[in-house]
Design a protein around this motif. Structure first.
Motif, PDB file in Angstrom:
ATOM      1  N   CYS A 185     -18.350 -67.595  -2.147  1.00 47.10           N
ATOM      2  CA  CYS A 185     -17.104 -67.953  -1.478  1.00 47.10           C
ATOM      3  C   CYS A 185     -17.015 -69.459  -1.236  1.00 47.10           C
ATOM      4  O   CYS A 185     -18.021 -70.125  -0.975  1.00 47.10           O
TER       5      CYS A 185
ATOM      6  N   GLY B 270     -12.866 -67.517   2.708  1.00 48.37           N
ATOM      7  CA  GLY B 270     -12.742 -66.064   2.640  1.00 48.37           C
ATOM      8  C   GLY B 270     -12.812 -65.387   3.994  1.00 48.37           C
ATOM      9  O   GLY B 270     -13.570 -65.792   4.886  1.00 48.37           O
TER      10      GLY B 270
ATOM     11  N   MET C 290      -6.219 -58.771   5.093  1.00 46.37           N
ATOM     12  CA  MET C 290      -7.553 -59.330   5.255  1.00 46.37           C
ATOM     13  C   MET C 290      -8.036 -59.221   6.703  1.00 46.37           C
ATOM     14  O   MET C 290      -9.224 -59.016   6.967  1.00 46.37           O
TER      15      MET C 290
ATOM     16  N   ASN D  53      -5.181 -64.130  -4.936  1.00 42.24           N
ATOM     17  CA  ASN D  53      -4.977 -63.209  -3.820  1.00 42.24           C
ATOM     18  C   ASN D  53      -3.751 -62.335  -4.037  1.00 42.24           C
ATOM     19  O   ASN D  53      -3.777 -61.131  -3.783  1.00 42.24           O
TER      20      ASN D  53
ATOM     21  N   CYS E 119     -16.128 -61.644   1.168  1.00 40.51           N
ATOM     22  CA  CYS E 119     -16.147 -62.181  -0.193  1.00 40.51           C
ATOM     23  C   CYS E 119     -16.633 -61.162  -1.214  1.00 40.51           C
ATOM     24  O   CYS E 119     -16.547 -61.401  -2.416  1.00 40.51           O
TER      25      CYS E 119
ATOM     26  N   VAL F 282     -12.205 -63.352  -4.528  1.00 41.72           N
ATOM     27  CA  VAL F 282     -11.300 -62.197  -4.531  1.00 41.72           C
ATOM     28  C   VAL F 282     -11.174 -61.573  -5.919  1.00 41.72           C
ATOM     29  O   VAL F 282     -10.906 -60.378  -6.053  1.00 41.72           O
ATOM     30  N   THR F 283     -11.406 -62.374  -6.967  1.00 42.40           N
ATOM     31  CA  THR F 283     -11.302 -61.848  -8.335  1.00 42.40           C
ATOM     32  C   THR F 283     -12.675 -61.729  -9.003  1.00 42.40           C
ATOM     33  O   THR F 283     -12.772 -61.773 -10.226  1.00 42.40           O
TER      34      THR F 283
ATOM     35  N   THR G 146      -3.805 -58.310  -4.478  1.00 40.35           N
ATOM     36  CA  THR G 146      -3.022 -57.557  -3.497  1.00 40.35           C
ATOM     37  C   THR G 146      -2.061 -56.610  -4.195  1.00 40.35           C
ATOM     38  O   THR G 146      -1.934 -55.435  -3.826  1.00 40.35           O
TER      39      THR G 146
ATOM     40  N   LYS H  56      -1.239 -60.860   2.082  1.00 42.77           N
ATOM     41  CA  LYS H  56      -2.700 -60.723   2.033  1.00 42.77           C
ATOM     42  C   LYS H  56      -3.364 -61.065   3.373  1.00 42.77           C
ATOM     43  O   LYS H  56      -4.319 -60.383   3.776  1.00 42.77           O
TER      44      LYS H  56
END
Length: 358
Positions: free
Chosen positions: A271, A275, A161, A193, A57, A237-238, A197, A157
């Motif tokens: 998270c 995640g 991951m 995601n 995360c 993720v952001t 990516t 993704k």
């Protein structure tokens, strides 16, 4: 590839990351893990296997005061595990099959009108769980950009991951090449995601989120949101995408929705539990993250809204969660129940067929 020596040399063992993370509390400080990796091949391999307990995360990197980038280390450890075939992925087959299906007929499609320079890339999960919102957003964008295209595909993704960099690189390269070959200069993403990516692959075309695009085009939200006060769950993720985070909040407030922030939000968000696909390997860790996120949200006393369909799905088993596009573009009177298999797959097909008819 990230050099683990970076974490070994820069981590100051301040324990800020450990105080936030169950994984580090069990497996040790990033400094110690990195030093062990550099000390022996056996310790390196053990750390690589243990990295699948990590939610990836990146909260550890967010709270790090010296930029030791522990998240990058755990990402590299997963890659090492796959390159050396140290850790089997059989338990992740549902996730990898989901990725595979997203990139083949009949779920894959490219609808590119003549003169198309910009395409909408909604990802896999948003069309599956929120088909009405997906169609509404696509239709709204096409009113402003008649030549707007639609690309239904998977960004791969999950492979990235899980440390499977070769298949991921092959898939994202092929997808990016297709986009570039067709003269598309901008991709509008709806999935966090997918957004990251694409950005991390650094293609020649521009990557922007649907939320930033809605603000840029000054598109007015015609529906009256059916929630008046919410708290925003930022997908991990952001966490470093400040402009995206701000766009979400501006869209909500411009639509008349009041915000109450949680203790962990934006860059310090936590998270949802999904995640790193950690739930396939360590269900207790996944559930612990979910419980922590829900507990913080409940302290605000208002419903949760997020901009990740995956987070919506994972958290909804404990508490109803709204997706911002559903909130802003679909007329409802309450947070909907999410569709389950096989209806989620039918929804994805319907998006494809309906887009072909417009």
């Amino acid at each position: 590839m990230f050099n683990i020596r970076n974490t070994a040399e820069n981590c100051i063992s301040c324990d800020k990351c450990i105080s936030e993370c169950l994984f580090l509390q069990q497996f040790g400080a990033p400094y110690k893990i990195a030093k062990k990796c550099l000390a022996s091949a056996q310790s390196y391999d053990e750390a690589a296997i243990n990295s699948y307990h990590c939610s990836e995360c990146s909260l550890c990197s967010a709270v790090c005061p010296v930029d030791a980038q522990p998240f990058k280390m755990f990402e590299a450890l997963r890659r090492h595990a796959q390159e050396k075939k140290l850790f089997g992925l059989d338990q992740y087959s549902p996730l990898l099959n989901y990725e595979r299906i997203g990139g083949i007929f009949p779920f894959k499609d490219n609808i590119l009108p003549e003169g198309c320079k910009t395409a909408f890339f909604p990802g896999c999960t948003l069309p599956a769980l929120f088909p009405v919102a997906t169609r509404a957003v696509y239709s709204t964008l096409k009113q402003r950009v008649p030549s707007l295209g639609l690309i239904l595909n998977c960004c791969s993704k999950p492979s990235k991951m899980l440390g499977c960099y070769e298949p991921h690189t092959e898939a994202i390269s092929k997808l990016s090449q297709f986009i570039e070959t067709n003269g598309i200069t901008k991709i509008i993403t709806a999935c966090p995601n997918c957004h990251m990516t694409f950005k991390e692959f650094s293609p020649s075309f521009k990557i922007t989120s649907i939320y930033e695009e809605l603000l840029s085009l000054n598109i007015s939200i015609m529906n009256t949101p059916w929630l008046k006060e919410v708290t925003v769950h930022d997908p991990c993720v952001t966490r470093f995408e400040s402009e995206l985070q701000e766009s979400i909040r501006i869209l909500l407030t411009k639509s008349g929705v009041s915000l109450i922030e949680m203790d962990h939000s934006r860059e310090k968000t936590i998270c949802c539990g999904e995640g790193g696909a950690v739930g396939f390997h360590n269900r207790d860790f996944a559930q612990a993250w979910k419980s922590k996120r829900i507990a913080e949200a409940e302290q605000t006393g208002v419903p949760i809204v997020t901009y990740c369909a995956g987070c919506t799905n994972f958290l909804s088993s404990a508490k109803p969660v709204a997706h911002i596009l559903d909130l802003l573009f679909v007329k409802r009177n309450k947070i909907p129940q999410l569709p389950r298999f096989p209806f989620n797959y039918f929804n994805r097909l319907n998006i494809r067929f309906s887009a072909r008819l417009t």
